[in-house]
Design a protein around this motif. Structure first.
Motif, PDB file in Angstrom:
ATOM      1  N   ILE A 186       6.163 -15.665 -18.988  1.00  0.00           N
ATOM      2  CA  ILE A 186       6.141 -16.328 -17.696  1.00  0.00           C
ATOM      3  C   ILE A 186       5.887 -15.236 -16.663  1.00  0.00           C
ATOM      4  CG2 ILE A 186       7.378 -17.771 -16.057  1.00  0.00           C
ATOM      5  CD1 ILE A 186       6.854 -19.119 -18.755  1.00  0.00           C
ATOM      6  N   PHE A 187       4.809 -15.390 -15.902  1.00  0.00           N
ATOM      7  CA  PHE A 187       4.406 -14.361 -14.959  1.00  0.00           C
ATOM      8  C   PHE A 187       4.829 -14.699 -13.528  1.00  0.00           C
ATOM      9  CE2 PHE A 187       1.617 -11.596 -17.407  1.00  0.00           C
ATOM     10  CZ  PHE A 187       1.315 -12.365 -18.512  1.00  0.00           C
ATOM     11  N   GLY A 188       5.037 -13.643 -12.751  1.00  0.00           N
ATOM     12  CA  GLY A 188       5.184 -13.798 -11.312  1.00  0.00           C
ATOM     13  C   GLY A 188       3.816 -13.934 -10.670  1.00  0.00           C
ATOM     14  N   GLN A 189       3.830 -14.075  -9.352  1.00  0.00           N
ATOM     15  CA  GLN A 189       2.604 -14.358  -8.631  1.00  0.00           C
ATOM     16  C   GLN A 189       1.718 -13.126  -8.488  1.00  0.00           C
ATOM     17  OE1 GLN A 189       5.728 -14.799  -7.716  1.00  0.00           O
ATOM     18  NE2 GLN A 189       6.033 -16.685  -6.551  1.00  0.00           N
ATOM     19  N   GLY A 190       2.273 -11.957  -8.731  1.00  0.00           N
ATOM     20  CA  GLY A 190       1.512 -10.723  -8.640  1.00  0.00           C
ATOM     21  C   GLY A 190       1.654 -10.019  -7.304  1.00  0.00           C
ATOM     22  N   THR A 191       1.530  -8.708  -7.345  1.00  0.00           N
ATOM     23  CA  THR A 191       1.522  -7.863  -6.149  1.00  0.00           C
ATOM     24  C   THR A 191       0.285  -6.975  -6.206  1.00  0.00           C
ATOM     25  OG1 THR A 191       3.937  -7.789  -5.945  1.00  0.00           O
ATOM     26  CG2 THR A 191       2.685  -6.036  -4.864  1.00  0.00           C
ATOM     27  N   THR A 192      -0.539  -7.052  -5.184  1.00  0.00           N
ATOM     28  CA  THR A 192      -1.721  -6.190  -5.117  1.00  0.00           C
ATOM     29  C   THR A 192      -1.316  -4.865  -4.509  1.00  0.00           C
ATOM     30  OG1 THR A 192      -3.188  -8.093  -4.825  1.00  0.00           O
ATOM     31  CG2 THR A 192      -4.046  -5.939  -4.190  1.00  0.00           C
ATOM     32  N   LEU A 193      -1.507  -3.798  -5.263  1.00  0.00           N
ATOM     33  CA  LEU A 193      -1.153  -2.467  -4.792  1.00  0.00           C
ATOM     34  C   LEU A 193      -2.420  -1.681  -4.483  1.00  0.00           C
ATOM     35  CD1 LEU A 193       0.953  -0.226  -4.305  1.00  0.00           C
ATOM     36  CD2 LEU A 193       0.622   0.443  -6.686  1.00  0.00           C
ATOM     37  N   GLN A 194      -2.460  -1.112  -3.287  1.00  0.00           N
ATOM     38  CA  GLN A 194      -3.572  -0.267  -2.864  1.00  0.00           C
ATOM     39  C   GLN A 194      -3.044   1.146  -2.666  1.00  0.00           C
ATOM     40  OE1 GLN A 194      -6.912  -1.290  -2.191  1.00  0.00           O
ATOM     41  NE2 GLN A 194      -7.372   0.869  -1.967  1.00  0.00           N
ATOM     42  N   VAL A 195      -3.606   2.089  -3.394  1.00  0.00           N
ATOM     43  CA  VAL A 195      -3.235   3.491  -3.218  1.00  0.00           C
ATOM     44  C   VAL A 195      -4.292   4.139  -2.333  1.00  0.00           C
ATOM     45  CG1 VAL A 195      -2.765   5.693  -4.335  1.00  0.00           C
ATOM     46  CG2 VAL A 195      -2.098   3.547  -5.452  1.00  0.00           C
ATOM     47  N   LYS A 196      -3.829   4.641  -1.186  1.00  0.00           N
ATOM     48  CA  LYS A 196      -4.761   5.194  -0.195  1.00  0.00           C
ATOM     49  C   LYS A 196      -4.828   6.707  -0.285  1.00  0.00           C
ATOM     50  CE  LYS A 196      -3.905   1.397   3.007  1.00  0.00           C
ATOM     51  NZ  LYS A 196      -3.447   1.016   4.375  1.00  0.00           N
ATOM     52  N   PRO A 197      -6.020   7.253  -0.075  1.00  0.00           N
ATOM     53  CA  PRO A 197      -6.161   8.718  -0.160  1.00  0.00           C
ATOM     54  C   PRO A 197      -5.512   9.417   1.024  1.00  0.00           C
ATOM     55  CG  PRO A 197      -8.218   7.694   0.526  1.00  0.00           C
ATOM     56  CD  PRO A 197      -7.286   6.558   0.187  1.00  0.00           C
ATOM     57  N   SER A 217       0.850  -1.188   0.000  1.00  0.00           N
ATOM     58  CA  SER A 217       0.000   0.000   0.000  1.00  0.00           C
ATOM     59  C   SER A 217       0.887   1.241   0.000  1.00  0.00           C
ATOM     60  CB  SER A 217      -0.938   0.009   1.204  1.00  0.00           C
ATOM     61  OG  SER A 217      -0.197   0.086   2.399  1.00  0.00           O
ATOM     62  N   VAL A 218       0.330   2.316  -0.518  1.00  0.00           N
ATOM     63  CA  VAL A 218       1.063   3.577  -0.594  1.00  0.00           C
ATOM     64  C   VAL A 218       0.069   4.719  -0.488  1.00  0.00           C
ATOM     65  CG1 VAL A 218       0.926   3.625  -3.130  1.00  0.00           C
ATOM     66  CG2 VAL A 218       2.774   4.862  -1.968  1.00  0.00           C
ATOM     67  N   GLN A 219       0.504   5.812   0.053  1.00  0.00           N
ATOM     68  CA  GLN A 219      -0.349   6.990   0.121  1.00  0.00           C
ATOM     69  C   GLN A 219      -0.340   7.688  -1.230  1.00  0.00           C
ATOM     70  OE1 GLN A 219      -1.724   6.156   3.592  1.00  0.00           O
ATOM     71  NE2 GLN A 219      -2.246   8.196   2.838  1.00  0.00           N
ATOM     72  N   GLU A 220      -1.460   8.262  -1.548  1.00  0.00           N
ATOM     73  CA  GLU A 220      -1.567   9.034  -2.784  1.00  0.00           C
ATOM     74  C   GLU A 220      -0.443  10.066  -2.842  1.00  0.00           C
ATOM     75  OE1 GLU A 220      -5.503  10.570  -3.005  1.00  0.00           O
ATOM     76  OE2 GLU A 220      -5.513  10.663  -5.191  1.00  0.00           O
TER      77      GLU A 220
END
Lengths: 111, 115
Positions: free
Chosen positions: B104-115, B12-15
């Motif tokens: 060939i793909f990696g497993q993925g990273t879910t990114l959440q951008v927080k306000p 997660s990251v802040q806007e």
């Protein structure tokens, strides 16, 4: 700009039925790829075609077959469907040397 | 065998802040391509950025840049000035130089951008 077209977008089938997924690549693209993305998973390569000939094969079950036709569209045929076949199926196309462009996917649900 | 590993399942990251997503890979090929794809809730696969292995210069696309370390087989994605629309699953992928070019793909990273 033209994009990769997949049909149908959604498909619901019963176990042991057959499904056919279609892919229409971007004009002048010479290679088509099929990927399967299960719930919460990364896309897995199934099979590819270059100039209407199979060019590579991945983890595709024997129950699945695919081909590319003279107009470059491709079809993925899936028989004896199982619950585990429920997934999002992507088609992607490319012209040699360029990146792959993905279609919107076909969501297959097997009940 | 080719493998791609993303060790961060969720981030997660802040806007307006900057975030870096990690990716490592393993391949025996000398010439190959590396990619970052974005998959928003619509599930469409969208190419974010591409790097050719024989190019030493890191690729940049607007707010997106990569840190490509060929010897370490590392390929991280930096997103600057994060925006709410960046919220998505991000996949690192490796492709070969041949006409087959499967990814060939990696497993993925879910990114959440927080306000």
């Amino acid at each position: 700009a033209a994009g990769v077209i997949q049909s149908p977008r959604h498909l619901i089938k019963e176990k042991r039925e057959t499904a056919t997924l279609k892919c229409y690549p971007i004009p002048r693209h010479d290679t088509v790829y099929w990927y399967q993305q299960g719930p919460g998973q990364d896309p897995q390569f199934l099979i590819s075609f270059y100039e209407k000939m199979q060019s590579d094969k991945g983890s595709i079950p024997d129950r699945f077959s695919a081909q590319q036709f003279s107009d470059y569209h491709s079809e993925l045929n899936m028989s004896s469907l199982e619950l585990g076949d429920s997934a999002l199926y992507f088609c992607a196309s490319t012209r040699t040397g360029s990146e792959q462009f993905f279609g919107p996917g076909t969501r297959l649900t097997v009940l | 065998a080719q493998t791609v590993t993303q060790s961060q399942p969720e981030m997660s990251v802040q806007e307006a802040e900057t975030v870096t997503l990690s990716c490592t890979y393993d391949t025996s090929e000398n010439n190959y391509y590396l990619f970052w794809y974005k998959q928003p809730p619509s599930r469409q696969m969208i190419l974010v950025i591409r790097q050719e292995a024989y190019k030493q210069q890191n690729a940049t696309e607007n707010r997106f840049s990569v840190n490509f370390q060929k010897a370490a087989k590392s390929f991280s994605l930096k997103i600057s000035d994060s925006q709410r629309g960046d919220t998505a699953m991000y996949f690192c992928a490796q492709g070969g130089s041949s006409n087959t070019g499967k990814l060939i793909f990696g497993q993925g990273t879910t990114l959440q951008v927080k306000p």
